[in-house]
Design a protein around this motif. Structure first.
Motif, PDB file in Angstrom:
ATOM      1  N   TYR A  83       0.831  -1.206   0.000  1.00  0.00           N
ATOM      2  CA  TYR A  83       0.000   0.000   0.000  1.00  0.00           C
ATOM      3  C   TYR A  83       0.868   1.259   0.000  1.00  0.00           C
ATOM      4  O   TYR A  83       0.648   2.190  -0.800  1.00  0.00           O
ATOM      5  N   CYS A 113      -5.697  -2.325   4.629  1.00  0.00           N
ATOM      6  CA  CYS A 113      -4.591  -2.052   3.714  1.00  0.00           C
ATOM      7  C   CYS A 113      -4.765  -2.811   2.412  1.00  0.00           C
ATOM      8  O   CYS A 113      -4.549  -2.269   1.323  1.00  0.00           O
ATOM      9  N   SER A 116      -7.477  -1.207   0.388  1.00  0.00           N
ATOM     10  CA  SER A 116      -7.082   0.128  -0.077  1.00  0.00           C
ATOM     11  C   SER A 116      -6.096   0.079  -1.225  1.00  0.00           C
ATOM     12  O   SER A 116      -6.023   1.015  -2.027  1.00  0.00           O
ATOM     13  N   ASP A 119      -7.335   0.827  -4.775  1.00  0.00           N
ATOM     14  CA  ASP A 119      -7.568   2.206  -5.219  1.00  0.00           C
ATOM     15  C   ASP A 119      -6.364   2.783  -5.953  1.00  0.00           C
ATOM     16  O   ASP A 119      -6.471   3.848  -6.568  1.00  0.00           O
TER      17      ASP A 119
END
Length: 206
Positions: A83, A113, A116, A119
């Motif tokens: 990440y 994490c 995410s 994204d």
């Protein structure tokens, strides 16, 4: 991060000239894996995201660089480090291709994490390698794997790339030998070891 290799320019894992990053660590041990030497993390590979970016930024700023491919091992093995790495890459390129043995469903049900990371990835290729399903499908090791265009604007470029030529292999000479990059055919490792032995070269069998 446990980074085993950085290679450039990688031309066989996504369109254009890419920075290839191989992250060590993978619990799956898929039969026929093309990189079994990256199943285990190693202290000698440990490096900070900051140091990696110091190495990558000059390459990312080159006009000839079209994107990044992150594979392994499994980049999601340490999703927290992945990440932070993806966040650092984002100002320089939106075309980040990630290969993982996790399925999209597993990632979406994972920790914060892990979720995410999606994204900040341009294209994700998911799922464990299954040697019996290695049938030459473009950009994927086996046909159970799926391609997700998380940035839809990249889809056309990738589709043109996938229809332009079959899977290819690219060899890099490195300090301790040769690294063979690309989507390998079924049984590649066994064939390589066999052919090398015929020529009097003994390769480590994993």
């Amino acid at each position: 991060m446990n980074v085993a290799r950085i290679l450039y320019p990688v031309k066989v894992l996504g369109p254009g000239n890419r920075i290839g990053i191989w992250i060590a660590g993978c619990p799956r041990r898929c039969v026929g894996c093309s990189n079994p030497e990256l199943w285990e993390t190693q202290p000698k590979y440990e490096v900070t995201v900051f140091r990696i970016m110091q190495i990558l930024i000059p390459l990312l700023k080159r006009r000839e660089t079209d994107g990044v491919v992150i594979t392994g091992g499994d980049p999601f093995f340490d999703s927290r480090e992945l990440y932070h790495f993806l966040l650092s890459l984002e100002p320089y390129t939106k075309d980040v291709l990630v290969y993982t043995g996790y399925t999209m469903e597993e990632i979406q049900c994972g920790d914060a994490c892990m979720k995410s990371c999606l994204d900040h990835i341009g294209v994700l290729i998911d799922g464990p390698y299954q040697e019996q399903l290695n049938d030459g499908c473009r950009m994927r090791g086996s046909s159970n794997q799926h391609i997700y265009y998380l940035r839809p604007e990249l889809k056309q470029c990738y589709e043109v790339y996938m229809t332009s030529s079959p899977n290819r292999i690219q060899n890099f000479t490195v300090a301790d030998g040769i690294v063979s990059v690309g989507i390998h055919s079924r049984g590649f490792n066994k064939k390589l070891i066999s052919e090398a032995r015929k020529r009097g070269v003994i390769l480590g069998e994993q």
